[in-house]
Design a protein around this motif. Structure first.
Motif, PDB file in Angstrom:
ATOM      1  N   SER A   7       0.817  -1.214   0.000  1.00  0.00           N
ATOM      2  CA  SER A   7       0.000   0.000   0.000  1.00  0.00           C
ATOM      3  C   SER A   7       0.851   1.265   0.000  1.00  0.00           C
ATOM      4  O   SER A   7       0.415   2.316  -0.471  1.00  0.00           O
ATOM      5  CB  SER A   7      -0.928   0.013   1.228  1.00  0.00           C
ATOM      6  OG  SER A   7      -0.183   0.177   2.424  1.00  0.00           O
ATOM      7  N   GLU A   8       2.091   1.168   0.519  1.00  0.00           N
ATOM      8  CA  GLU A   8       2.960   2.343   0.608  1.00  0.00           C
ATOM      9  C   GLU A   8       4.155   2.245  -0.340  1.00  0.00           C
ATOM     10  O   GLU A   8       5.028   3.108  -0.322  1.00  0.00           O
ATOM     11  CB  GLU A   8       3.462   2.514   2.043  1.00  0.00           C
ATOM     12  CG  GLU A   8       2.358   2.725   3.074  1.00  0.00           C
ATOM     13  CD  GLU A   8       1.590   4.011   2.854  1.00  0.00           C
ATOM     14  OE1 GLU A   8       2.170   4.977   2.291  1.00  0.00           O
ATOM     15  OE2 GLU A   8       0.396   4.061   3.223  1.00  0.00           O
ATOM     16  N   GLY A   9       4.209   1.187  -1.133  1.00  0.00           N
ATOM     17  CA  GLY A   9       5.292   1.051  -2.099  1.00  0.00           C
ATOM     18  C   GLY A   9       6.614   0.614  -1.498  1.00  0.00           C
ATOM     19  O   GLY A   9       7.671   0.778  -2.122  1.00  0.00           O
ATOM     20  N   SER A  44       3.905   1.887  10.298  1.00  0.00           N
ATOM     21  CA  SER A  44       2.808   2.196  11.215  1.00  0.00           C
ATOM     22  C   SER A  44       1.590   1.308  10.973  1.00  0.00           C
ATOM     23  O   SER A  44       0.730   1.168  11.848  1.00  0.00           O
ATOM     24  CB  SER A  44       2.410   3.665  11.093  1.00  0.00           C
ATOM     25  OG  SER A  44       1.779   3.916   9.839  1.00  0.00           O
ATOM     26  N   LYS A  45       1.490   0.705   9.785  1.00  0.00           N
ATOM     27  CA  LYS A  45       0.356  -0.168   9.467  1.00  0.00           C
ATOM     28  C   LYS A  45       0.595  -1.615   9.894  1.00  0.00           C
ATOM     29  O   LYS A  45      -0.298  -2.455   9.752  1.00  0.00           O
ATOM     30  CB  LYS A  45       0.074  -0.114   7.964  1.00  0.00           C
ATOM     31  CG  LYS A  45      -0.461   1.236   7.485  1.00  0.00           C
ATOM     32  CD  LYS A  45      -0.773   1.209   5.997  1.00  0.00           C
ATOM     33  CE  LYS A  45      -1.381   2.536   5.541  1.00  0.00           C
ATOM     34  NZ  LYS A  45      -1.723   2.532   4.099  1.00  0.00           N
ATOM     35  N   MET A  46       1.768  -1.914  10.423  1.00  0.00           N
ATOM     36  CA  MET A  46       2.082  -3.284  10.849  1.00  0.00           C
ATOM     37  C   MET A  46       1.590  -3.492  12.275  1.00  0.00           C
ATOM     38  O   MET A  46       2.366  -3.679  13.223  1.00  0.00           O
ATOM     39  CB  MET A  46       3.585  -3.533  10.740  1.00  0.00           C
ATOM     40  CG  MET A  46       4.120  -3.410   9.327  1.00  0.00           C
ATOM     41  SD  MET A  46       5.932  -3.609   9.251  1.00  0.00           S
ATOM     42  CE  MET A  46       6.224  -3.385   7.492  1.00  0.00           C
ATOM     43  N   CYS A  47       0.270  -3.490  12.442  1.00  0.00           N
ATOM     44  CA  CYS A  47      -0.327  -3.503  13.778  1.00  0.00           C
ATOM     45  C   CYS A  47      -0.083  -4.807  14.525  1.00  0.00           C
ATOM     46  O   CYS A  47       0.141  -4.809  15.736  1.00  0.00           O
ATOM     47  CB  CYS A  47      -1.829  -3.235  13.678  1.00  0.00           C
ATOM     48  SG  CYS A  47      -2.226  -1.619  12.970  1.00  0.00           S
ATOM     49  N   LYS A  73       7.857   5.136   7.018  1.00  0.00           N
ATOM     50  CA  LYS A  73       7.198   5.342   8.307  1.00  0.00           C
ATOM     51  C   LYS A  73       5.728   4.958   8.219  1.00  0.00           C
ATOM     52  O   LYS A  73       5.158   4.398   9.161  1.00  0.00           O
ATOM     53  CB  LYS A  73       7.342   6.806   8.750  1.00  0.00           C
ATOM     54  CG  LYS A  73       8.721   7.165   9.283  1.00  0.00           C
ATOM     55  CD  LYS A  73       8.769   8.584   9.806  1.00  0.00           C
ATOM     56  CE  LYS A  73       7.998   8.734  11.106  1.00  0.00           C
ATOM     57  NZ  LYS A  73       8.162  10.084  11.685  1.00  0.00           N
ATOM     58  N   SER A  74       5.104   5.249   7.086  1.00  0.00           N
ATOM     59  CA  SER A  74       3.682   4.944   6.922  1.00  0.00           C
ATOM     60  C   SER A  74       3.435   3.439   6.890  1.00  0.00           C
ATOM     61  O   SER A  74       2.510   2.936   7.549  1.00  0.00           O
ATOM     62  CB  SER A  74       3.145   5.579   5.637  1.00  0.00           C
ATOM     63  OG  SER A  74       3.227   6.988   5.704  1.00  0.00           O
ATOM     64  N   SER A  75       4.244   2.710   6.133  1.00  0.00           N
ATOM     65  CA  SER A  75       4.026   1.259   6.059  1.00  0.00           C
ATOM     66  C   SER A  75       4.340   0.595   7.397  1.00  0.00           C
ATOM     67  O   SER A  75       3.643  -0.337   7.813  1.00  0.00           O
ATOM     68  CB  SER A  75       4.870   0.646   4.942  1.00  0.00           C
ATOM     69  OG  SER A  75       6.255   0.839   5.162  1.00  0.00           O
ATOM     70  N   ALA A 132      13.018   0.256   0.494  1.00  0.00           N
ATOM     71  CA  ALA A 132      12.609   1.404   1.294  1.00  0.00           C
ATOM     72  C   ALA A 132      12.219   2.547   0.367  1.00  0.00           C
ATOM     73  O   ALA A 132      12.754   2.682  -0.738  1.00  0.00           O
ATOM     74  CB  ALA A 132      13.759   1.843   2.200  1.00  0.00           C
ATOM     75  N   VAL A 133      11.248   3.337   0.792  1.00  0.00           N
ATOM     76  CA  VAL A 133      10.819   4.489  -0.014  1.00  0.00           C
ATOM     77  C   VAL A 133      10.953   5.759   0.806  1.00  0.00           C
ATOM     78  O   VAL A 133      11.054   5.722   2.008  1.00  0.00           O
ATOM     79  CB  VAL A 133       9.356   4.317  -0.485  1.00  0.00           C
ATOM     80  CG1 VAL A 133       9.257   3.160  -1.434  1.00  0.00           C
ATOM     81  CG2 VAL A 133       8.414   4.106   0.694  1.00  0.00           C
TER      82      VAL A 133
END
Length: 532
Positions: free
Chosen positions: A354-356, A364-367, A360-362, A531-532
């Motif tokens: 989803s974040e490529g 944060s989605k690894m709940c 930091k965004s991806s 990494a992006v």
């Protein structure tokens, strides 16, 4: 020239021979007054160490001898004594004898007292200096001029995104080297804690100094040895009077290693950085060392050895916590079913796609991975007593008890982390305990790995909460997600239960001998996410 032996008689009537003109060696029986003075001094010291000025009850045997025996017992049965005191005194404050003196153990009702107090009354820097014996294991400047904490809290935390590509690349390279099976074999068997220690040292050094030293095996061994020895050295030093500590540390570090070897290897690289700074050469990407140099006082710029010690301090804090939490988490990953592991992997892939890639965004989605890390911190604790503080002034507890100045206080972490009113079924390791709570509460921040609060104290509480927890979380998520996506993990010899931790005094670390079987997931994990 001939010497004639003369005979003389000793005090007990025995004959002795002496050379003429040469006085016999002086007698050394202790004078009764000397014996009495020595005994009086030892009694005074023992009284000082064991005298209870608080009125609080004490766990263990009575009197000075009981104190000593209980303190000796604390070396290998620290948590057992905490539990014993908690049960015996109904959760009320009590004194725990340790090899370092008296420790006042407080209950959770006093957490707000510590959280809201400042260092003028309930002090954290003093107790950290004492706990880690910084004057010996590092130097006294670490707490007198703690600018490294400012670096971590500000520059490093703001720059986390810029470090993600570095950490991802180094993690991929390190695992590819360590987990490549020999020709004709499908798996490798590794001592897990030792291997994760190596990964931790390598990726931390990549962030600290870039590629210059992170693949230097000699330097990695040196900083791992330093990180491994600070805690046991400091524990042992605290068992002895201050006058004995310098020679004891000299002996320990000479035999088992200390700061000298890694500093010697590190110095040329720091000097080059300082020279580049003088020439106004811009470095990109910037490293943690660059941030340290930005904030370092002039005396540390003038003396790079002082700056090197600052680097070792940050290395120690990062490598120690990263390797312990990471190893405990991997041990538990090795016990999960394929269905449970695939559930975690699906979330990881969804977050990355989803974040490529890693960002930091991806992360944060690894709940579910975040929940695993928080549950690991809750379940294992890394220490039996947490939130240590030193009373600079008298403090009034929640029940009105006044504790005099000069005492050390701490909290029994199991009683907080295993509170059944907060954590149902607390004796069970539940992977998705906190991700489920996030779904129930609709709160993303409250149950995150990095969130500090009175129910989980891995990262401390209040103004002294660990400033490096956000960076540590990033490193751990990258390490564990790459491992899960590209490798299968199981315990060696068909074991199904997580190996028991290694315990020394108030600290606990993963088993030093336990091994894991690592099998590459060829063709199953898809592309290596960048990494992006």
């Amino acid at each position: 020239m001939q010497f004639r032996l003369q005979a003389g008689r000793t005090q007990n009537g025995a004959m002795e021979q002496v050379l003429p003109g040469i006085s016999p060696p002086p007698r050394s029986p202790m004078h009764p007054k000397t014996i009495l003075a020595t005994l009086a001094l030892l009694t005074a010291v023992l009284f000082y160490l064991t005298h209870n000025r608080t009125g609080l009850p004490r766990v263990g045997g009575k009197g000075p001898i009981g104190f000593i025996l209980t303190a000796l017992r604390s070396i290998m049965s620290y948590e057992e004594l905490l539990n014993e005191g908690w049960q015996k005194f109904g959760g009320k404050p009590f004194i725990l004898p340790t090899m370092a003196g008296q420790l006042i153990v407080l209950g959770p009702e006093n957490l707000d007292l510590v959280r809201t107090s400042d260092d003028s009354v309930i002090n954290q820097p003093i107790v950290v200096h004492k706990l880690f014996q910084l004057a010996h294991t590092m130097n006294s400047r670490q707490m007198a001029f703690p600018y490294h904490a400012t670096v971590v809290r500000t520059d490093l935390t703001r720059a986390i995104s810029s470090f993600i590509p570095e950490i991802v690349e180094e993690t991929q390279l390190a695992m590819a080297e360590a987990f490549s099976p020999k020709s004709g074999e499908k798996s490798v068997v590794v001592p897990l804690f030792k291997t994760v220690l190596h990964f931790s040292a390598r990726i931390v050094t990549r962030a600290m100094i870039s590629t210059t030293l992170c693949r230097n095996e000699v330097y990695l061994r040196e900083i791992i040895r330093f990180a491994e020895t600070v805690v046991p050295y400091s524990q042992i030093l605290r068992w002895f009077p201050k006058a004995f500590r310098p020679p004891i540390y000299f002996l320990l570090s000479s035999l088992f290693g200390g700061s000298k070897a890694p500093i010697k290897t590190l110095l040329p690289h720091l000097k080059r950085l300082l020279a580049e700074r003088e020439q106004h050469i811009e470095r990109n990407p910037r490293t943690i060392c660059d941030f340290l140099i930005d904030h370092a006082p002039s005396e540390e710029i003038a003396n790079p050895e002082l700056l090197a010690m600052r680097v070792l301090h940050l290395n120690f804090g990062s490598v120690h916590s990263l390797s312990a939490v990471g190893t405990f988490a991997i041990f538990h990953l090795a016990t999960l079913s394929a269905f449970e592991l695939d559930d975690i992997r699906r979330e990881l892939i969804d977050a990355l796609e989803s974040e490529g890639g890693f960002s930091k965004s991806s992360l944060s989605k690894m709940c579910k991975l975040d929940s695993t890390l928080r549950e690991t911190a809750r379940f294992y604790r890394l220490a039996f007593a947490g939130l240590p503080r030193f009373l600079v002034k008298p403090a009034t507890l929640a029940d009105g008890t006044v504790i005099p100045a000069g005492y050390n206080i701490a909290f029994p972490l199991k009683r907080i982390h295993y509170d059944a009113t907060v954590y149902p079924n607390p004796e069970k390791f539940e992977w998705f305990r906190f991700s489920n709570l996030r779904e129930e509460d609709g709160s993303g921040a409250k149950h995150q790995f990095t969130t500090v609060g009175k129910d989980l104290l891995l990262f401390g509480l209040g103004r002294h909460a660990c400033p490096g927890r956000f960076f540590a979380s990033m490193e751990l998520k990258i390490l564990l997600s790459h491992l899960l996506l590209h490798y299968d993990v199981s315990l060696a010899d068909g074991a199904k239960e997580v190996p028991k931790p290694t315990v020394f005094s108030s600290n606990t670390i993963p088993s030093l001998s336990a091994r894991a079987v690592i099998t590459p997931r060829l063709g199953q994990a898809g592309q290596k996410f960048r990494a992006v």
